[in-house]
Each structure stands twice: as structure tokens, then as C-alpha cells.
Design a protein around this motif. Sequence first.
Motif, PDB file in Angstrom:
ATOM      1  N   VAL A  29       0.707  -1.282   0.148  1.00 53.23           N
ATOM      2  CA  VAL A  29       0.057  -0.087   0.134  1.00 53.23           C
ATOM      3  C   VAL A  29       1.230   1.463   0.348  1.00 53.23           C
ATOM      4  CG1 VAL A  29      -1.676   0.902   1.263  1.00 53.23           C
ATOM      5  CG2 VAL A  29      -2.083  -1.117   1.038  1.00 53.23           C
ATOM      6  N   VAL A  30       2.235   1.325   0.355  1.00 57.03           N
ATOM      7  CA  VAL A  30       3.286   2.429   1.109  1.00 57.03           C
ATOM      8  C   VAL A  30       3.461   2.800  -0.496  1.00 57.03           C
ATOM      9  CG1 VAL A  30       4.774   3.254   2.132  1.00 57.03           C
ATOM     10  CG2 VAL A  30       2.983   2.245   3.340  1.00 57.03           C
ATOM     11  N   VAL A  31       4.024   1.577  -0.621  1.00 55.76           N
ATOM     12  CA  VAL A  31       4.918   1.382  -2.680  1.00 55.76           C
ATOM     13  C   VAL A  31       3.680   2.302  -3.167  1.00 55.76           C
ATOM     14  CG1 VAL A  31       5.746   0.089  -4.182  1.00 55.76           C
ATOM     15  CG2 VAL A  31       6.490   0.033  -1.942  1.00 55.76           C
ATOM     16  N   LEU A  32       2.114   1.738  -3.704  1.00 53.40           N
ATOM     17  CA  LEU A  32       1.089   2.147  -4.091  1.00 53.40           C
ATOM     18  C   LEU A  32       1.216   3.960  -4.163  1.00 53.40           C
ATOM     19  CD1 LEU A  32      -0.807  -0.415  -3.761  1.00 53.40           C
ATOM     20  CD2 LEU A  32       0.435  -0.390  -6.536  1.00 53.40           C
ATOM     21  N   VAL A  33       1.264   4.260  -2.992  1.00 54.98           N
ATOM     22  CA  VAL A  33       0.878   5.591  -2.882  1.00 54.98           C
ATOM     23  C   VAL A  33       1.969   6.347  -3.504  1.00 54.98           C
ATOM     24  CG1 VAL A  33       0.977   7.650  -1.095  1.00 54.98           C
ATOM     25  CG2 VAL A  33      -0.361   5.410  -1.641  1.00 54.98           C
ATOM     26  N   VAL A  34       3.205   6.101  -2.834  1.00 51.82           N
ATOM     27  CA  VAL A  34       4.730   6.722  -3.371  1.00 51.82           C
ATOM     28  C   VAL A  34       4.073   6.785  -4.943  1.00 51.82           C
ATOM     29  CG1 VAL A  34       6.868   6.861  -2.590  1.00 51.82           C
ATOM     30  CG2 VAL A  34       5.732   6.216  -1.436  1.00 51.82           C
ATOM     31  N   LEU A  35       3.866   5.433  -6.049  1.00 54.44           N
ATOM     32  CA  LEU A  35       4.264   5.888  -6.983  1.00 54.44           C
ATOM     33  C   LEU A  35       3.625   7.076  -7.309  1.00 54.44           C
ATOM     34  CD1 LEU A  35       4.851   1.879  -7.854  1.00 54.44           C
ATOM     35  CD2 LEU A  35       6.086   3.847  -8.173  1.00 54.44           C
ATOM     36  N   HIS A  36       2.281   7.027  -6.755  1.00 55.84           N
ATOM     37  CA  HIS A  36       0.773   7.693  -7.658  1.00 55.84           C
ATOM     38  C   HIS A  36       1.378   8.899  -7.328  1.00 55.84           C
ATOM     39  CE1 HIS A  36      -1.600   4.144  -7.893  1.00 55.84           C
ATOM     40  NE2 HIS A  36      -2.126   5.229  -8.337  1.00 55.84           N
ATOM     41  N   VAL A  37       1.679   8.923  -5.804  1.00 58.07           N
ATOM     42  CA  VAL A  37       2.547  10.451  -5.729  1.00 58.07           C
ATOM     43  C   VAL A  37       3.506  11.129  -6.568  1.00 58.07           C
ATOM     44  CG1 VAL A  37       3.755  12.227  -4.109  1.00 58.07           C
ATOM     45  CG2 VAL A  37       1.739  10.550  -4.140  1.00 58.07           C
ATOM     46  N   ILE A  38       4.667   9.916  -6.799  1.00 59.80           N
ATOM     47  CA  ILE A  38       4.886   9.976  -8.330  1.00 59.80           C
ATOM     48  C   ILE A  38       4.828  10.645  -9.435  1.00 59.80           C
ATOM     49  CG2 ILE A  38       7.463   9.953  -9.463  1.00 59.80           C
ATOM     50  CD1 ILE A  38       8.294   7.989  -6.636  1.00 59.80           C
ATOM     51  N   ALA A  39       3.643   9.618 -10.059  1.00 61.67           N
ATOM     52  CA  ALA A  39       3.035   9.609 -11.430  1.00 61.67           C
ATOM     53  C   ALA A  39       2.543  11.064 -11.685  1.00 61.67           C
ATOM     54  CB  ALA A  39       1.686   8.686 -11.520  1.00 61.67           C
ATOM     55  N   LEU A  40       1.748  11.132  -9.863  1.00 59.33           N
ATOM     56  CA  LEU A  40       0.622  12.430 -10.098  1.00 59.33           C
ATOM     57  C   LEU A  40       2.442  14.280 -10.516  1.00 59.33           C
ATOM     58  CD1 LEU A  40      -1.483  11.895  -7.339  1.00 59.33           C
ATOM     59  CD2 LEU A  40      -2.240  12.178  -9.828  1.00 59.33           C
ATOM     60  N   GLU A  41       3.270  14.041  -9.914  1.00 59.77           N
ATOM     61  CA  GLU A  41       4.007  14.794 -10.235  1.00 59.77           C
ATOM     62  C   GLU A  41       4.534  15.299 -11.400  1.00 59.77           C
ATOM     63  OE1 GLU A  41       6.593  15.037  -7.236  1.00 59.77           O
ATOM     64  OE2 GLU A  41       5.448  15.580  -5.139  1.00 59.77           O
ATOM     65  N   SER A  42       4.705  14.034 -12.055  1.00 59.04           N
ATOM     66  CA  SER A  42       5.619  14.098 -13.400  1.00 59.04           C
ATOM     67  C   SER A  42       4.316  14.061 -14.256  1.00 59.04           C
ATOM     68  CB  SER A  42       6.051  12.237 -13.292  1.00 59.04           C
ATOM     69  OG  SER A  42       7.121  11.614 -12.513  1.00 59.04           O
ATOM     70  N   THR A  43       3.049  13.649 -14.506  1.00 60.19           N
ATOM     71  CA  THR A  43       2.117  13.960 -15.438  1.00 60.19           C
ATOM     72  C   THR A  43       1.523  15.032 -15.687  1.00 60.19           C
ATOM     73  OG1 THR A  43       1.211  13.210 -13.868  1.00 60.19           O
ATOM     74  CG2 THR A  43       1.658  11.496 -16.198  1.00 60.19           C
ATOM     75  N   ASP A  44       2.035  16.218 -14.524  1.00 55.04           N
ATOM     76  CA  ASP A  44       1.472  17.353 -14.181  1.00 55.04           C
ATOM     77  C   ASP A  44      -0.077  17.318 -13.973  1.00 55.04           C
ATOM     78  OD1 ASP A  44       4.112  18.557 -14.618  1.00 55.04           O
ATOM     79  OD2 ASP A  44       3.364  18.738 -16.647  1.00 55.04           O
ATOM     80  N   PHE A  45      -0.536  16.137 -13.286  1.00 54.26           N
ATOM     81  CA  PHE A  45      -2.000  15.879 -12.830  1.00 54.26           C
ATOM     82  C   PHE A  45      -1.995  17.342 -12.320  1.00 54.26           C
ATOM     83  CE2 PHE A  45      -5.131  14.241 -10.384  1.00 54.26           C
ATOM     84  CZ  PHE A  45      -6.214  13.405 -11.908  1.00 54.26           C
ATOM     85  N   GLU A  46      -2.899  18.758 -12.802  1.00 57.43           N
ATOM     86  CA  GLU A  46      -3.814  19.651 -11.645  1.00 57.43           C
ATOM     87  C   GLU A  46      -5.534  19.738 -12.239  1.00 57.43           C
ATOM     88  OE1 GLU A  46      -1.175  22.934 -12.422  1.00 57.43           O
ATOM     89  OE2 GLU A  46       0.340  22.240 -12.204  1.00 57.43           O
ATOM     90  N   PRO A  47      -5.907  19.070 -11.466  1.00 51.53           N
ATOM     91  CA  PRO A  47      -7.465  19.496 -11.771  1.00 51.53           C
ATOM     92  C   PRO A  47      -8.234  21.208 -12.369  1.00 51.53           C
ATOM     93  CG  PRO A  47      -7.330  18.287 -10.635  1.00 51.53           C
ATOM     94  CD  PRO A  47      -5.461  17.979 -10.122  1.00 51.53           C
ATOM     95  N   ALA A  48      -7.111  21.602 -11.829  1.00 50.12           N
ATOM     96  CA  ALA A  48      -7.560  22.994 -11.444  1.00 50.12           C
ATOM     97  C   ALA A  48      -7.651  23.784 -12.600  1.00 50.12           C
ATOM     98  CB  ALA A  48      -6.561  23.866 -10.154  1.00 50.12           C
ATOM     99  N   LEU A  49      -6.434  23.199 -13.267  1.00 52.65           N
ATOM    100  CA  LEU A  49      -5.837  23.545 -15.262  1.00 52.65           C
ATOM    101  C   LEU A  49      -7.978  23.287 -16.054  1.00 52.65           C
ATOM    102  CD1 LEU A  49      -2.414  22.297 -15.601  1.00 52.65           C
ATOM    103  CD2 LEU A  49      -3.486  24.691 -14.950  1.00 52.65           C
TER     104      LEU A  49
END
Length: 274
Positions: A29-49
Motif C-alpha cells: 500500500v505504501v509503495v502504491l501511494v508513493v508511486l501515485h504521488v510520483i506519477a501525479l507530479e511527473s504528469t503535471d496532474f492539475e484538475p484545477a486547469l
Amino acid sequence: MRAATPVRRLPVPTSRRRMARNSVTATAVVVLVVLHVIALESTDFEPALLVDGAQGMGRFLAEAFPPDLNWEKVLKPSLEATLVTLWIGLLGTTLSIPTALLLAAFASETTTPHPVVYQASRAILSFFRAVPDVVFALIFVTAVGLGPFAGVLALICHNTGVMGKLWAEAMEESDQGPVQALSSAGASKLQQTFHASIPLVIPQFVGLLLYRFDVNVRSSLVLGLVGAGGVGLLINQAIKSFQFDQMLTHIIVVLILIIVVDQASALIRRRLAA
């Protein structure tokens, strides 16, 4: 009357296996959470846009509605191109059957004639499957020029890899009783394959083939965006010329085609299962 002596309960020791399983689960679970955080930052995931761009999306939809239903200029060419898209998906599926079936027989542990042939067939299937059909389309466009022929060739290559892998796994998971019976009777490997292995998995073969046809019809739409013909080419041209009402017409026609293909595939599968 003497009061009943309370029963002393010993604590049940925690199972080491359960503790290890819980630790593994928590770590995963911890690894998945960390991977998702990295993925969100790497893909510039910003719903506000999306909120900031709502006005632009509104203008886009306003220009797309209502769809342009001019028969000669839009609707007729759209129907003709959609049929081309259907033919691309059909040929890309059916023309890949011989090669996919041959490679599947070589890539199945139960039917392959030799371990070297098995590994080579698996490698070929992996290559065809790993290269996206869009990349194949770009390669064939440079070879044969713009048009649906490039799309057909691209789908044949990619579909061979996908269907060959699925069919090989279906043959490996089938009942080996008839195959062993033929082997005991002195039948050759080729006879075992064509008289036992393949007939046993024909229902799975047909089901997978119908599924791939459905996928290939959708894929042929995308291939048109890179010059491989079909209605995807018209959608690309409409977007580049900012004629969004024509684009919406093409999308509606494609949607109808996909619904028809889905219903036809489901009907055939029900008939085969009955």
C-alpha cells in the motif's frame, strides 16, 4: 454454594504468517501511494486547469453543436469514410488469422515442435504486440503512402501479436486428454495439433477473434488520424480547419458504427454459447 471459578484464558499468540502477510500488504500500500504521488507530479496532474479551461471548452462545444448534417458536403463523405474504417478493421482482423494461428501453435508449450521454435515464436509475438498499431501505421504510410492500405497492414501486424499470444495461452490451458490419446496412438505432433489442440479451443478462438475485431474497428479510427484512411482522417481535417460541427457529425457516425459492431459481436457470441 461455592462460586464458579473463572476460567483463565490464555492469549492466543499472533501467527507469524499473518504478521508477515500484514507487513507485505502494508508495504504494498505504501509503495502504491508513493508511486501515485510520483506519477501525479511527473504528469503535471492539475484538475484545477480543467476549471480554468472551462470557458474554452464551452466555446468548443458551442461551435460543435448542432452537428453539420449537410448530405453532400459532410454526411455522405462521413458515411463512406466510416465504411472504409469498418473494412480496415475487418481486413486487419481476418488477414492476421493465418499468421497468428501458426505462431500460436509454435508458441504453445503443448503444440510447439521444439523449445527453440517456442522461444522464437514468443519473441516474434512479443515484438508485434509491443509495437503500437499507430507506430506500424506511420511506418507503412512511409512505405505505401497515405490511405487505408497502410492501416490494414498496421492492424495485421499488431493483431497478429495480440491474437497469437491469446490463442497460444488458450491452447496451453485446454484439456490435454485428447492430445495424449492421439500421441499414444502414434499420431504426429502436427496431427495432434490440428485434430485435438485446435478443435478443443475453437469457441475461445472465435470469442477472442470477435473481441479483437471490435477493438480493431476502434483502432482503425485512430489510425486515420495519422493518414491511414477512414473517418479518422476526416475528423483530423475537421479539427485542423476548426470545423467542429463537422467533427461532431463524424463522431456521431462513428458512435453508431461502434454500437452496431458491439451488438453484432454480442449476438454472435450468444449464438455460439447456446
